[in-house]
Write a protein that holds these residues in place. Structure first.
Motif, PDB file in Angstrom:
ATOM      1  N   GLY A 195      -5.591  12.087 -11.821  1.00  0.00           N
ATOM      2  CA  GLY A 195      -4.621  12.628 -12.761  1.00  0.00           C
ATOM      3  C   GLY A 195      -4.794  12.013 -14.134  1.00  0.00           C
ATOM      4  N   THR A 196      -3.687  11.892 -14.855  1.00  0.00           N
ATOM      5  CA  THR A 196      -3.695  11.376 -16.225  1.00  0.00           C
ATOM      6  C   THR A 196      -2.998  10.020 -16.273  1.00  0.00           C
ATOM      7  OG1 THR A 196      -3.636  13.613 -17.141  1.00  0.00           O
ATOM      8  CG2 THR A 196      -3.006  11.826 -18.608  1.00  0.00           C
ATOM      9  N   LEU A 197      -3.620   9.096 -16.978  1.00  0.00           N
ATOM     10  CA  LEU A 197      -3.097   7.744 -17.159  1.00  0.00           C
ATOM     11  C   LEU A 197      -2.774   7.532 -18.633  1.00  0.00           C
ATOM     12  CD1 LEU A 197      -2.773   4.661 -16.336  1.00  0.00           C
ATOM     13  CD2 LEU A 197      -5.206   4.443 -16.890  1.00  0.00           C
ATOM     14  N   VAL A 198      -1.581   7.023 -18.900  1.00  0.00           N
ATOM     15  CA  VAL A 198      -1.208   6.645 -20.269  1.00  0.00           C
ATOM     16  C   VAL A 198      -0.801   5.181 -20.252  1.00  0.00           C
ATOM     17  CG1 VAL A 198       0.270   7.103 -22.258  1.00  0.00           C
ATOM     18  CG2 VAL A 198      -0.382   8.985 -20.739  1.00  0.00           C
TER      19      VAL A 198
ATOM     20  N   ILE B 286       0.872  -1.179   0.000  1.00  0.00           N
ATOM     21  CA  ILE B 286       0.000   0.000   0.000  1.00  0.00           C
ATOM     22  C   ILE B 286       0.904   1.223   0.000  1.00  0.00           C
ATOM     23  CG2 ILE B 286      -1.810   1.280   1.184  1.00  0.00           C
ATOM     24  CD1 ILE B 286      -2.658  -1.327   2.526  1.00  0.00           C
ATOM     25  N   ASP B 287       0.797   2.048  -1.025  1.00  0.00           N
ATOM     26  CA  ASP B 287       1.583   3.276  -1.108  1.00  0.00           C
ATOM     27  C   ASP B 287       0.761   4.445  -0.582  1.00  0.00           C
ATOM     28  OD1 ASP B 287       3.904   2.216  -2.207  1.00  0.00           O
ATOM     29  OD2 ASP B 287       3.163   2.404  -4.262  1.00  0.00           O
ATOM     30  N   VAL B 288       1.356   5.241   0.292  1.00  0.00           N
ATOM     31  CA  VAL B 288       0.767   6.500   0.740  1.00  0.00           C
ATOM     32  C   VAL B 288       1.797   7.579   0.438  1.00  0.00           C
ATOM     33  CG1 VAL B 288      -0.206   7.812   2.650  1.00  0.00           C
ATOM     34  CG2 VAL B 288      -0.525   5.327   2.557  1.00  0.00           C
ATOM     35  N   LEU B 289       1.497   8.437  -0.538  1.00  0.00           N
ATOM     36  CA  LEU B 289       2.478   9.385  -1.067  1.00  0.00           C
ATOM     37  C   LEU B 289       1.860  10.768  -1.256  1.00  0.00           C
ATOM     38  CD1 LEU B 289       3.619   7.061  -3.994  1.00  0.00           C
ATOM     39  CD2 LEU B 289       4.880   7.384  -1.862  1.00  0.00           C
ATOM     40  N   PRO B 290       2.696  11.814  -1.272  1.00  0.00           N
ATOM     41  CA  PRO B 290       2.157  13.139  -1.598  1.00  0.00           C
ATOM     42  C   PRO B 290       1.756  13.255  -3.072  1.00  0.00           C
ATOM     43  CG  PRO B 290       4.541  13.238  -1.313  1.00  0.00           C
ATOM     44  CD  PRO B 290       4.117  11.867  -0.884  1.00  0.00           C
ATOM     45  N   HIS B 291       2.463  12.519  -3.941  1.00  0.00           N
ATOM     46  CA  HIS B 291       2.136  12.486  -5.365  1.00  0.00           C
ATOM     47  C   HIS B 291       2.876  11.318  -6.015  1.00  0.00           C
ATOM     48  CE1 HIS B 291       5.580  15.345  -4.916  1.00  0.00           C
ATOM     49  NE2 HIS B 291       6.097  14.514  -5.804  1.00  0.00           N
ATOM     50  N   ILE B 292       2.462  10.966  -7.219  1.00  0.00           N
ATOM     51  CA  ILE B 292       3.088   9.869  -7.961  1.00  0.00           C
ATOM     52  C   ILE B 292       4.331  10.390  -8.675  1.00  0.00           C
ATOM     53  CG2 ILE B 292       2.770   8.211  -9.838  1.00  0.00           C
ATOM     54  CD1 ILE B 292      -0.235   8.235  -9.165  1.00  0.00           C
TER      55      ILE B 292
ATOM     56  N   GLY C 144       0.207   2.464 -23.158  1.00  0.00           N
ATOM     57  CA  GLY C 144       0.402   2.301 -24.598  1.00  0.00           C
ATOM     58  C   GLY C 144      -0.008   3.569 -25.318  1.00  0.00           C
ATOM     59  N   ASP C 145      -0.964   3.460 -26.237  1.00  0.00           N
ATOM     60  CA  ASP C 145      -1.425   4.632 -26.966  1.00  0.00           C
ATOM     61  C   ASP C 145      -2.757   5.152 -26.431  1.00  0.00           C
ATOM     62  OD1 ASP C 145      -3.010   2.551 -27.810  1.00  0.00           O
ATOM     63  OD2 ASP C 145      -2.855   2.991 -29.947  1.00  0.00           O
ATOM     64  N   CYS C 146      -3.136   4.734 -25.232  1.00  0.00           N
ATOM     65  CA  CYS C 146      -4.369   5.212 -24.597  1.00  0.00           C
ATOM     66  C   CYS C 146      -4.039   6.304 -23.592  1.00  0.00           C
ATOM     67  CB  CYS C 146      -5.091   4.069 -23.893  1.00  0.00           C
ATOM     68  SG  CYS C 146      -6.496   4.615 -22.880  1.00  0.00           S
ATOM     69  N   ILE C 147      -4.735   7.426 -23.697  1.00  0.00           N
ATOM     70  CA  ILE C 147      -4.608   8.513 -22.733  1.00  0.00           C
ATOM     71  C   ILE C 147      -5.961   8.673 -22.053  1.00  0.00           C
ATOM     72  CG2 ILE C 147      -4.082  10.946 -22.393  1.00  0.00           C
ATOM     73  CD1 ILE C 147      -2.500  10.830 -25.018  1.00  0.00           C
ATOM     74  N   ASP C 148      -5.978   8.661 -20.738  1.00  0.00           N
ATOM     75  CA  ASP C 148      -7.235   8.661 -19.997  1.00  0.00           C
ATOM     76  C   ASP C 148      -7.020   9.377 -18.666  1.00  0.00           C
ATOM     77  OD1 ASP C 148      -9.839   8.138 -19.287  1.00  0.00           O
ATOM     78  OD2 ASP C 148      -9.665   5.967 -19.375  1.00  0.00           O
ATOM     79  N   HIS C 149      -8.114   9.674 -17.989  1.00  0.00           N
ATOM     80  CA  HIS C 149      -8.042  10.158 -16.617  1.00  0.00           C
ATOM     81  C   HIS C 149      -8.058   8.975 -15.666  1.00  0.00           C
ATOM     82  CE1 HIS C 149      -8.466  14.285 -17.732  1.00  0.00           C
ATOM     83  NE2 HIS C 149      -9.704  14.171 -18.165  1.00  0.00           N
ATOM     84  N   PHE C 150      -7.497   9.146 -14.480  1.00  0.00           N
ATOM     85  CA  PHE C 150      -7.768   8.205 -13.391  1.00  0.00           C
ATOM     86  C   PHE C 150      -8.247   9.000 -12.185  1.00  0.00           C
ATOM     87  CE2 PHE C 150      -3.292   9.281 -12.649  1.00  0.00           C
ATOM     88  CZ  PHE C 150      -3.226   9.434 -11.279  1.00  0.00           C
ATOM     89  N   ASN C 151      -9.094   8.368 -11.402  1.00  0.00           N
ATOM     90  CA  ASN C 151      -9.734   9.038 -10.280  1.00  0.00           C
ATOM     91  C   ASN C 151      -9.807   8.112  -9.079  1.00  0.00           C
ATOM     92  OD1 ASN C 151     -10.745  11.677 -11.524  1.00  0.00           O
ATOM     93  ND2 ASN C 151     -11.641  10.180 -12.940  1.00  0.00           N
TER      94      ASN C 151
ATOM     95  N   LYS D  73       0.295  10.197 -13.892  1.00  0.00           N
ATOM     96  CA  LYS D  73       0.778  11.503 -13.441  1.00  0.00           C
ATOM     97  C   LYS D  73      -0.370  12.250 -12.792  1.00  0.00           C
ATOM     98  CE  LYS D  73       3.178  15.684 -14.939  1.00  0.00           C
ATOM     99  NZ  LYS D  73       3.754  16.437 -16.079  1.00  0.00           N
ATOM    100  N   ASN D  74      -0.124  12.719 -11.561  1.00  0.00           N
ATOM    101  CA  ASN D  74      -1.169  13.452 -10.849  1.00  0.00           C
ATOM    102  C   ASN D  74      -1.454  14.800 -11.482  1.00  0.00           C
ATOM    103  OD1 ASN D  74       0.127  12.007  -7.949  1.00  0.00           O
ATOM    104  ND2 ASN D  74      -2.012  11.810  -8.515  1.00  0.00           N
ATOM    105  N   ASP D  75      -2.639  15.331 -11.212  1.00  0.00           N
ATOM    106  CA  ASP D  75      -2.965  16.695 -11.613  1.00  0.00           C
ATOM    107  C   ASP D  75      -2.022  17.663 -10.899  1.00  0.00           C
ATOM    108  OD1 ASP D  75      -5.033  15.874 -13.276  1.00  0.00           O
ATOM    109  OD2 ASP D  75      -6.514  15.937 -11.657  1.00  0.00           O
ATOM    110  N   ASP D  76      -1.860  18.851 -11.465  1.00  0.00           N
ATOM    111  CA  ASP D  76      -0.836  19.797 -11.004  1.00  0.00           C
ATOM    112  C   ASP D  76      -0.928  20.119  -9.514  1.00  0.00           C
ATOM    113  OD1 ASP D  76       0.211  19.902 -13.532  1.00  0.00           O
ATOM    114  OD2 ASP D  76      -0.821  21.753 -14.105  1.00  0.00           O
ATOM    115  N   LEU D  77      -2.131  20.174  -8.963  1.00  0.00           N
ATOM    116  CA  LEU D  77      -2.282  20.602  -7.569  1.00  0.00           C
ATOM    117  C   LEU D  77      -1.556  19.667  -6.597  1.00  0.00           C
ATOM    118  CD1 LEU D  77      -4.679  18.822  -5.871  1.00  0.00           C
ATOM    119  CD2 LEU D  77      -6.075  19.867  -7.644  1.00  0.00           C
TER     120      LEU D  77
END
Length: 287
Positions: free
Chosen positions: A46-49, A20-26, A51-58, A74-78
């Motif tokens: 944030g954003t999940l990539v 289990i990871d508990v982190l400030p950001h990825i 292969g050639d799929c770009i998607d959000h993750f929540n 990659k997490n959102d900028d905040l």
């Protein structure tokens, strides 16, 4: 930045890793590894990539990724602000094909699981009742030891293998191109596009990423993917646009610019050519 091979360590007393990871950001870069990866995002977005799929993750998303599939979260900028109080909580399992013996997944009883593992190179989003059953098993896995760990992991794989609550992420053409080539140049091109698709992408710049002339680059890319670079770029942008349309938060015009198209009319034309529907028809169908 090149595609990174991530080294995944496993405790001596275990055959696979669960944590289990508990982190400030990825912080993981564009990477791959020979292990299968199951990740449950308890808290993060944030954003999940894949292969050639770009998607959000929540919060609450669950993803299963096959070995050697290039991916990044990659997490959102905040999340990266010094004042941020956001936290990442993720449950992660890594295992290799031979974690339980080289021929374990070749047993007749493993047929359905083996088929699912083969398809996992595309990356799989797991949803519905399957996800909630797996969450319970992950909680049990975290508190288990000895042979019970293996039993629980096999229960998880069986649930995925027999589930209808699955969405495959990367395209079939991506899978075929990477089956045929482990060329680092192709990885670099995918990485470059995934990081810059929302902006104007110049063919000359893409050729520089591959360290090739424009003519050689076009010939190379077509031979590896069976499509032109422009076709690939538009498909990647439209794939992302379909996710945004399904979310229903932006207008069609806003989505066009968000996905890197320089005009809504050109976006509409390309979207219909790729999907058979206009963005508005797709948006209405999503509700």
């Amino acid at each position: 930045m090149s595609l990174i091979l991530e080294e995944i360590s496993v405790k001596r007393e275990h055959s696979f890793r669960s944590k289990i990871d508990v982190l400030p950001h990825i912080e993981v870069p564009w990477h791959y590894h020979p292990e299968y990866e199951l990740i449950f995002i308890e808290k993060s977005h944030g954003t999940l990539v894949v292969g050639d799929c770009i998607d959000h993750f929540n919060d609450g998303d669950m993803i299963f990724i096959g070995p050697n599939t290039p991916h990044i979260m990659k997490n959102d900028d905040l999340f990266y602000s010094k004042e941020s109080e956001e936290r990442v909580i993720a449950w992660v399992v890594h295992f290799k094909e031979d974690s339980f013996g080289k021929e374990f997944f070749l047993l007749p009883e493993m047929k359905r699981i083996k088929e699912m593992l083969i398809n996992s190179f595309k990356g799989i989003r797991i949803d519905g009742s399957t996800k909630y059953k797996i969450i319970q098993l992950l909680q049990n896995l975290h508190n288990s030891d000895y042979s019970q760990r293996i039993i629980i992991l096999l229960q998880i794989l069986q649930l995925i293998a027999q589930s209808e609550d699955l969405e495959y992420l990367a395209s079939d053409s991506f899978v075929e191109s990477f089956k045929q080539s482990s060329n680092q140049k192709l990885y670099k091109i995918y990485e470059y596009v995934s990081e810059n698709f929302q902006q104007k992408i110049d063919l000359d710049e893409a050729a520089k990423v591959a360290n090739m002339s424009k003519t050689a680059f076009c010939r190379f890319f077509k031979s590896k993917t069976q499509k032109t670079f422009s076709e690939f770029l538009n498909e990647m942008r439209i794939n992302y646009a379909q996710k945004l349309l399904a979310e229903g938060k932006l207008t069609v015009a806003q989505i066009a610019y968000e996905c890197g198209f320089n005009s809504p009319s050109y976006f509409n034309k390309q979207f219909k050519a790729n999907t058979g529907k206009t963005p508005l028809q797709k948006k209405e169908h999503s509700y």
